[in-house]
Design an enzyme around this catalytic site. Structure first.
Site, PDB file in Angstrom:
ATOM      1  N   LYS A 204      -9.534  37.395  31.359  1.00 46.86           N
ATOM      2  CA  LYS A 204      -8.094  36.568  31.118  1.00 46.86           C
ATOM      3  C   LYS A 204      -7.828  36.113  30.149  1.00 46.86           C
ATOM      4  O   LYS A 204      -8.642  34.524  29.897  1.00 46.86           O
ATOM      5  CB  LYS A 204      -8.101  36.090  32.854  1.00 46.86           C
ATOM      6  CG  LYS A 204      -7.257  35.375  33.337  1.00 46.86           C
ATOM      7  CD  LYS A 204      -7.431  34.359  34.213  1.00 46.86           C
ATOM      8  CE  LYS A 204      -6.524  33.477  34.811  1.00 46.86           C
ATOM      9  NZ  LYS A 204      -6.050  33.160  36.051  1.00 46.86           N
ATOM     10  N   LYS A 257      -6.120  40.800  32.359  1.00 42.58           N
ATOM     11  CA  LYS A 257      -4.842  40.732  32.604  1.00 42.58           C
ATOM     12  C   LYS A 257      -4.109  39.155  31.420  1.00 42.58           C
ATOM     13  O   LYS A 257      -5.103  38.830  30.886  1.00 42.58           O
ATOM     14  CB  LYS A 257      -5.303  39.401  33.611  1.00 42.58           C
ATOM     15  CG  LYS A 257      -3.519  38.583  34.062  1.00 42.58           C
ATOM     16  CD  LYS A 257      -4.236  37.814  35.074  1.00 42.58           C
ATOM     17  CE  LYS A 257      -3.447  37.020  35.733  1.00 42.58           C
ATOM     18  NZ  LYS A 257      -3.467  35.756  36.340  1.00 42.58           N
TER      19      LYS A 257
END
Length: 334
Positions: A204, A257
């Site tokens: 992330k 992400k």
């Protein structure tokens, strides 16, 4: 077979395989279907509450009863899974709402599983929405406002267990604290929940693409930013190390992400580890396409589907996207 030998086959003519839609589908290397999509939803206390999110056209903060309705609509379109985020009425410096038995996510999970028992319910496990300061962990006031990694793990583990006890099918830690997968796995196992899968936000990145989400979840940090615990967008080997660490700690699935800016990472993660891999098509990606489509600058439908296809092609087994219901309907239309 190495692509370097393709020159030995001069008779190969790709156009022969493009002569009809049926033939193109037959030989397509990757496909996109509604059951590969996950719809994120924002839960807020109340009843018949439906608050539009300005930066995300068509997306709302919803009370649990409205989330049940939204999930039913998604199921009818062919989307079989949702990802829940909670927005509490009150916040504090201990993120109490994140692990409260009657917290907003816990209550929403119970209502969803009662109304739609076959729906796959994934819960985001983080503290930022519940912290008064908006960070993903406990703040060390004596250390320039830094997040205390290890003290935060206990709260994250409590939140994950509370979600699982409420009936969640998958818990998904998104905080990026070091060691959080191991802490959650240990807590779940100790509670007799050893079969509860963990979907880790393993890679992330700190990203400007999250801007609209912070409005939706009311989780903008009151000071500083999250670069101390989210990843530097210039690093790819670090992403692989983060994924490897989470897998070693017990993650059953991993996520990359944001998706669109990290297709290279997505491809490497899938190729390197072979684990079930998710791509999160985040709020900024969604809002850019929506805005350009509304202006008539792009074909929203075609760009959305092309973008989701790119994520599947790069290696995503499933995709979390705010366009899940629309995409499912478009795919059904053909």
């Amino acid at each position: 077979m190495s692509f370097s030998v393709l020159g030995q086959f001069p008779a190969y003519r790709p156009r022969r395989l493009r002569q009809s839609a049926a033939l193109r589908r037959l030989v397509r290397e990757s496909s996109l279907s509604a059951d590969r999509l996950v719809l994120p939803l924002f839960a807020r206390a109340g009843r018949k509450f439906r608050q539009p999110i300005g930066a995300m056209p068509g997306v709302f903060q919803l009370s649990p009863d409205e989330i049940v309705r939204e999930a039913q609509t998604a199921r009818e379109a062919g989307v079989l899974a949702v990802l829940l985020f909670g927005i509490p009425d009150t916040k504090d410096e201990k993120a109490s709402g994140a692990y409260a038995r009657n917290g907003i996510v816990q209550e929403t999970v119970r209502q969803l599983k009662k109304a739609l028992p076959d729906l796959l319910v994934i819960t985001d496990v983080c503290l930022c929405e519940y912290m008064s300061h908006g960070h993903c962990g406990i703040i060390e006031k004596d250390k320039d406002g830094r997040v205390h990694n290890d003290r935060s793990l206990k709260l994250l583990a409590r939140a994950a267990v509370s979600h699982a006890e409420a009936g969640a099918d998958i818990v998904a830690p998104s905080d990026m604290m070091d060691g959080r997968v191991a802490a959650i796995r240990e807590a779940l196992d100790a509670d007799g929940l050893e079969d509860m899968p963990i979907l880790s936000y393993a890679a992330k990145f700190a990203s400007a693409y999250y801007g609209p989400f912070r409005e939706a979840a009311e989780s903008t940090p009151k000071f500083g930013d999250r670069r101390a615990y989210q990843m530097d967008s210039g690093n790819s080997l670090e992403a692989l190390r983060e994924v490897a660490m989470d897998i070693s700690e017990g993650a059953d699935m991993v996520m990359v992400k944001p998706a669109l800016a990290c297709l290279d990472i997505l491809q490497r993660v899938k190729a390197e580890f072979g684990y079930p891999t998710a791509a999160y098509s985040v709020s900024g990606e969604f809002s850019m396409i929506k805005a350009a489509g509304a202006k008539g600058w792009i074909d929203e439908r075609q760009v959305t589907l092309e973008t989701l296809h790119a994520m599947r092609r790069a290696g995503a087994d499933f995709i979390i996207t705010y366009s899940a219901v629309e995409a499912a309907r478009w795919l059904k239309e053909g």
